[in-house]
Scaffold this motif. Structure first.
Motif, mmCIF file in Angstrom:
data_model
loop_
_atom_site.group_PDB
_atom_site.id
_atom_site.type_symbol
_atom_site.label_atom_id
_atom_site.label_comp_id
_atom_site.label_asym_id
_atom_site.label_seq_id
_atom_site.Cartn_x
_atom_site.Cartn_y
_atom_site.Cartn_z
ATOM 1 N N HIS A 190 0.860 -1.182 0.000
ATOM 2 C CA HIS A 190 0.000 0.000 0.000
ATOM 3 C C HIS A 190 0.897 1.234 0.000
ATOM 4 N N ARG A 245 -12.466 13.294 5.904
ATOM 5 C CA ARG A 245 -11.176 13.977 6.089
ATOM 6 C C ARG A 245 -10.832 14.825 4.881
ATOM 7 N N LYS A 288 -7.463 -1.089 6.818
ATOM 8 C CA LYS A 288 -7.791 -1.721 5.516
ATOM 9 C C LYS A 288 -6.960 -2.980 5.302
ATOM 10 N N SER A 316 -6.225 4.518 8.911
ATOM 11 C CA SER A 316 -6.902 4.299 7.625
ATOM 12 C C SER A 316 -6.223 3.159 6.859
HETATM 13 N N1 URA Z 1 -4.047 6.137 1.843
HETATM 14 C C1 URA Z 1 -5.045 5.670 2.626
HETATM 15 O O1 URA Z 1 -5.591 4.601 2.369
HETATM 16 N N2 URA Z 1 -5.418 6.398 3.683
HETATM 17 C C2 URA Z 1 -4.853 7.569 4.012
HETATM 18 O O2 URA Z 1 -5.228 8.157 4.989
HETATM 19 C C3 URA Z 1 -3.812 8.045 3.187
HETATM 20 C C4 URA Z 1 -3.433 7.307 2.105
#
Ligand code: URA
Length: 432
Positions: free
Chosen positions: A81, A167, A186, A182
């Protein structure tokens, strides 16, 4: 318990308990807490921060706000990610490379918002490509082809979907507890065992300097360890955009060229570093330098490119469209941006380039905006390059002539050309 007291507590810089954080997440996800109340709490978190314990509790509450995917039948799944950037086509390139080593790639990617791009928007610029699959189809594709990349359409981490959009709409994106929770919520919900994080740093990233990026990386690594998911963070440079292309379809083409062996140096550095660590976590080799050589070999032999084609085709994408440039969709106007002076490029602010691409139509200003797949920017000159007067610095791809010309002028202003020689930065800043 009520939300007013929780907001007041964070406003007054006190630590929230696990129960208070869970109360907020449960009730915001199910609609009992309203957007303006959540906005007040999120802004208080943005301004006053969170302790490590609070951030961890927030992450876990968010991860459990929806389903948790069970990918155990696939073996070791290494997820990747990025904290976001400009011209970031890394997933498009890395996913098939990693899959070409027999490591299952089961990835959920996001859309772009604001000036940063998103992998799902890029993939949707390939006609036919489906980003909306059922869990069963997702796992079936990974089993059959070793790779599947879909959007966040399942009921995974619904709290993040709401909080992230919120946000963005209240300018509360650049916050270590909010970004860590965040991303890590995920990753926990998406079921991978191991995680490699690209923590971008610079003008086009949420973390503007190396100290902030290190703090973010350390926080995410701690959460990963607590959740029993080995996590490695690679801090990469985002002072200037990554690679040459910024804009959805233009980035897909750059990714395709990379897989055919035409690699831009900065993209290559990031791909090799992230890829080598992903292979290490997947137990495909402990030596990072050997892993890098193996990745180059996978590209050279055409294996990674074959995997890319299989992947795109298996999700309904039109391969002939990618293979034959004549078929490609193109923006109506391709406008040259030329240098007025000779010298060296000393600065090319990533965020400003991202904003130009967004105004051309490649990104969303509001969440519901429809993006234009064909527009964007191709950067012919990057930091450290020598420039002669009248050289083409970049091309603007536009579908509206006036907007294209305006943005060509804006892009010229973004290029700083001076007499001093500056070296292009190493793109790998730190590994944590
Ligand atoms: N990518 C994400 O999934 N969340 C964030 O807060 C910033 C980048």
């Amino acid at each position: 318990m009520n939300i007013q007291d929780i907001i007041a507590k964070k406003r007054d810089k006190q630590e929230l308990s696990k129960e208070e954080i869970e109360y907020f997440i449960t009730n915001y996800t199910n609609g009992n807490i309203l957007d303006y109340q959540a906005a007040a709490l999120v802004m208080a978190i943005y301004l006053n921060g969170m302790t490590e314990t609070e951030t961890t509790n927030l992450t876990l509450a968010m991860a459990h706000s929806g389903d948790i995917l069970d990918l155990s039948e696939l073996g070791i799944v290494v997820d990747k990610h990025s904290t976001g950037g400009i011209g970031d086509k890394v997933t498009l390139i890395l996913a098939p490379i990693i899959a070409s080593f027999g490591v299952p790639v089961a990835k959920m990617s996001g859309r772009g918002l604001g000036y940063t791009g998103g992998t799902i928007d890029k993939l949707e610029s390939i006609p036919g490509y489906k980003t909306n699959l059922s869990v069963e189809q997702f796992i079936k594709n990974v089993k059959e082809n070793g790779i599947c990349v879909m959007g966040q359409t399942l009921n995974l981490d619904p709290a993040d979907k709401k909080i992230y959009a919120l946000r963005d709409s209240i300018s509360a994106t650049e916050s270590i507890p909010l970004i860590s929770s965040s991303i890590m919520s995920k990753k926990i919900a998406a079921g991978a065992n191991k995680i490699v994080l690209d923590v971008t740093c610079g003008s086009g990233a949420f973390m503007k300097n190396i100290d902030e990026a290190i703090n973010l990386a350390q926080m995410m690594k701690k959460i990963g360890t607590l959740a029993n998911k080995e996590t490695i963070c690679i801090i990469t440079n985002m002072e200037e955009p990554l690679g040459k292309a910024v804009g959805n379809y233009l980035e897909v083409i750059e990714a395709l060229e990379f897989l055919k062996g035409n690699m831009n140096e900065d993209v290559k550095q990031v791909i090799l570093e992230l890829g080598a660590y992903m292979l290490k976590l997947a137990k495909k080799g402990d030596d990072i330098n050997v892993n890098k050589q193996n990745i180059l070999e996978s590209v050279k032999s055409g294996k990674a490119y074959q995997k890319f084609k299989l992947w795109i085709k298996s999700q309904g994408g039109d391969i002939s469209y990618l293979e034959n440039k004549e078929n490609c969709q193109r923006a109506k106007y391709i406008i040259e941006v030329k240098a007025d002076t000779q010298g060296y490029v000393t600065s090319l602010d990533a965020r400003k380039v991202g904003e130009i691409s967004m105004r051309l139509g490649a990104g969303r200003i509001k969440k519901e905006d429809i993006i234009d797949q064909t527009v964007g920017v191709i950067l012919e000159k990057k930091i450290g390059d020598k420039v002669q007067e009248n050289d083409v610095l970049a091309y603007i791809y536009a579908n509206d002539e006036k907007i294209g010309n305006d943005e060509a002028k804006a892009l010229k202003e973004v290029y700083e050309i001076k007499q001093e020689i500056v070296n292009a930065k190493n793109n790998i800043l730190k590994i944590i």
